[in-house]
Design a protein around this motif. Structure first.
Motif, PDB file in Angstrom:
ATOM      1  N   ARG A  58      17.121  72.809  10.959  1.00  0.00           N
ATOM      2  CA  ARG A  58      16.264  73.271   9.166  1.00  0.00           C
ATOM      3  C   ARG A  58      15.981  71.717   9.090  1.00  0.00           C
ATOM      4  O   ARG A  58      16.557  70.656   8.810  1.00  0.00           O
ATOM      5  CB  ARG A  58      18.123  73.264   8.796  1.00  0.00           C
ATOM      6  N   GLY A  93      28.790  69.308   0.338  1.00  0.00           N
ATOM      7  CA  GLY A  93      29.220  68.671   1.352  1.00  0.00           C
ATOM      8  C   GLY A  93      28.386  68.996   2.993  1.00  0.00           C
ATOM      9  O   GLY A  93      27.805  69.182   3.004  1.00  0.00           O
ATOM     10  N   VAL A 149      18.316  58.221   4.308  1.00  0.00           N
ATOM     11  CA  VAL A 149      18.410  59.182   4.964  1.00  0.00           C
ATOM     12  C   VAL A 149      18.579  58.342   6.777  1.00  0.00           C
ATOM     13  O   VAL A 149      18.783  58.931   7.628  1.00  0.00           O
ATOM     14  CB  VAL A 149      16.924  60.451   5.813  1.00  0.00           C
ATOM     15  N   ASN A 193      16.214  68.558  -4.290  1.00  0.00           N
ATOM     16  CA  ASN A 193      15.222  69.124  -3.689  1.00  0.00           C
ATOM     17  C   ASN A 193      14.704  70.553  -2.667  1.00  0.00           C
ATOM     18  O   ASN A 193      13.517  70.724  -2.157  1.00  0.00           O
ATOM     19  CB  ASN A 193      14.696  68.120  -3.040  1.00  0.00           C
ATOM     20  N   PHE A 243      15.476  65.488   7.719  1.00  0.00           N
ATOM     21  CA  PHE A 243      15.532  65.091   6.329  1.00  0.00           C
ATOM     22  C   PHE A 243      13.966  65.017   6.621  1.00  0.00           C
ATOM     23  O   PHE A 243      13.837  63.957   6.943  1.00  0.00           O
ATOM     24  CB  PHE A 243      16.364  64.599   5.660  1.00  0.00           C
ATOM     25  N   LEU A 255      15.163  69.602   5.828  1.00  0.00           N
ATOM     26  CA  LEU A 255      15.753  69.840   4.562  1.00  0.00           C
ATOM     27  C   LEU A 255      14.379  69.058   3.615  1.00  0.00           C
ATOM     28  O   LEU A 255      14.297  67.659   4.246  1.00  0.00           O
ATOM     29  CB  LEU A 255      17.009  69.555   4.355  1.00  0.00           C
ATOM     30  N   ASP A 256      14.158  68.912   2.538  1.00  0.00           N
ATOM     31  CA  ASP A 256      13.643  68.182   2.259  1.00  0.00           C
ATOM     32  C   ASP A 256      14.278  67.138   0.928  1.00  0.00           C
ATOM     33  O   ASP A 256      15.433  67.615   0.766  1.00  0.00           O
ATOM     34  CB  ASP A 256      12.274  69.217   0.745  1.00  0.00           C
ATOM     35  N   ALA A 257      14.063  65.955   1.556  1.00  0.00           N
ATOM     36  CA  ALA A 257      14.472  64.971   1.033  1.00  0.00           C
ATOM     37  C   ALA A 257      13.890  64.004  -0.217  1.00  0.00           C
ATOM     38  O   ALA A 257      14.761  62.631  -0.273  1.00  0.00           O
ATOM     39  CB  ALA A 257      15.361  63.557   1.480  1.00  0.00           C
ATOM     40  N   GLY A 258      12.959  64.396  -0.490  1.00  0.00           N
ATOM     41  CA  GLY A 258      12.149  63.802  -1.771  1.00  0.00           C
ATOM     42  C   GLY A 258      11.202  62.537  -1.282  1.00  0.00           C
ATOM     43  O   GLY A 258      10.387  63.255  -0.333  1.00  0.00           O
ATOM     44  N   GLU A 301      25.170  69.052   9.685  1.00  0.00           N
ATOM     45  CA  GLU A 301      24.729  69.723   8.531  1.00  0.00           C
ATOM     46  C   GLU A 301      25.732  70.009   7.738  1.00  0.00           C
ATOM     47  O   GLU A 301      26.456  70.172   6.664  1.00  0.00           O
ATOM     48  CB  GLU A 301      24.872  71.240   9.304  1.00  0.00           C
ATOM     49  N   LEU A 302      24.554  70.413   6.412  1.00  0.00           N
ATOM     50  CA  LEU A 302      24.628  70.471   4.658  1.00  0.00           C
ATOM     51  C   LEU A 302      25.249  71.740   4.723  1.00  0.00           C
ATOM     52  O   LEU A 302      24.295  72.526   4.991  1.00  0.00           O
ATOM     53  CB  LEU A 302      23.541  70.176   3.753  1.00  0.00           C
ATOM     54  N   LYS A 303      26.251  71.727   3.599  1.00  0.00           N
ATOM     55  CA  LYS A 303      26.400  72.743   3.496  1.00  0.00           C
ATOM     56  C   LYS A 303      27.508  72.583   2.478  1.00  0.00           C
ATOM     57  O   LYS A 303      27.848  71.845   1.620  1.00  0.00           O
ATOM     58  CB  LYS A 303      27.331  72.952   4.410  1.00  0.00           C
TER      59      LYS A 303
END
Lengths: 222, 222
Positions: free
Chosen positions: A184, B218, A197, B210, A161, A186-189, A220-222
């Motif tokens: 990967r 999830g 995070v 974002n 993140f 991911l943009d967490a802001g 892994e977010l999914k």
């Protein structure tokens, strides 16, 4: 791009150094408070990559000496040393350089590990207080298991993140992170979202401790 | 097993009710402060399941009336109502019953959502203060996207985290959770570890906000 890893002799520093050198074309520089230790570790990383058929030069040196050469400086030190480490290299950074912090704060009781942020709200925001003008701070790589990162035979397939208040700097760090196979970003802001995070790290440790067969966890977010 | 879902008319309650009724053989009971609303929603869930070829009876009623019938009571209400809801049904619970809380506390600023636990350290531990003697409290289902859960066509393939201080109660809740196709229940330790579980929810929301193409997120530990 030239990427210095301060505390590049530690666990997470080793993992990031090996992965970045192995998977990307960035120049990786290893920093430590002890220049000789940095040089010795850099030689170890060279040998590990050489054993995999990659002939690379990885330079090591004192934190300030590698920071001055780099465009992106990853501060891979324990949370209580983050601001001191940034302050020690502040004069060696140029406007436009990017500092990256992967640190998180934890304490432990009988139940397990707990997120223990400093009064700033997160280690990432605490680090921000030491960042010199003209340099951008980005939080990334907080939740990666060091051992799995350092084992180049291990598949990742996990997310990291990225938090920060400057979109360009976040974009550069995102590109660097996604240069690593199986990672990967991911943009967490913004930096203000860093606590959510950072607090993942103790959860991953607690779950590994309580479930057979799970260790060196990522997610892994999914 | 008889499972009552208090606040079973809300988003997360609906998702849990439909998934438990669809994937498991447990008897699902829908509770609400308003018995008529609970009955109407239960009839909706029956119709949804009937449209998928499952002829089930799902009963609805006042929270206390369904709690008294159940072995496991899921308190699917907003965080500020968790203790009031438990206290309102305390006399209807039997020794050995299990209360389950999926609630987490969040607030929001310009950066996004943030974990905002009560002084007890987590909503789960705050809930514990209202649990009557002889009843065990387990935290679970904190990080599930309600819309995805309620859409029985959506694959899950995600993890939920179970926290609690009583191993038997945790085991029962783990078995219930894993009865749902595509849901893995991981032991995150004692109630004292709930904060690290609850704080995932704002992270999932921030990442969805974002990053293009990510929603109803999830996560899978790996």
């Amino acid at each position: 791009m030239d990427i210095a890893i301060l505390g590049g002799t530690g666990d997470i520093g080793e993992g990031l150094a090996l992965r970045l050198a192995y998977h990307t074309n960035h120049e990786v520089l290893i920093g430590s408070r002890d220049a000789e230790k940095a040089e010795a570790k850099a030689a170890e990383y060279e040998a590990e990559l050489d054993s995999r058929g990659m002939e690379l030069t990885i330079d090591g040196g004192a934190n300030a000496d590698v920071a001055t050469l780099a465009d992106v400086v990853i501060v891979a030190v324990p949370p209580y040393y983050v601001t001191d480490t940034i302050e020690a290299v502040a004069d060696d950074l140029d406007a436009g350089d990017i500092l990256v912090t992967p640190a998180t704060g934890m304490d432990r009781d009988d139940d397990g590990f707990h997120y223990a942020p400093p009064p700033a709200g997160s280690v990432t925001e605490h680090a921000a207080s030491a960042v010199p003008d003209g340099v951008e701070l980005v939080g990334a790589f907080h939740n990666l298991a060091a051992g799995r990162l350092a084992n180049l035979d291990a598949d990742l397939g996990v997310d990291t993140f990225v938090v920060g208040d400057d979109g360009d700097a976040k974009g550069i760090v995102t590109d660097i992170a996604e240069g690593i196979d199986g990672l990967r970003a991911l943009d967490a802001g913004g930096l203000g979202n860093a606590a959510e995070v950072e607090s993942l790290t103790p959860l991953l440790i607690n779950v590994a401790a309580n479930n057979d067969g799970l260790h060196d966890l990522g997610l892994e977010l999914k």
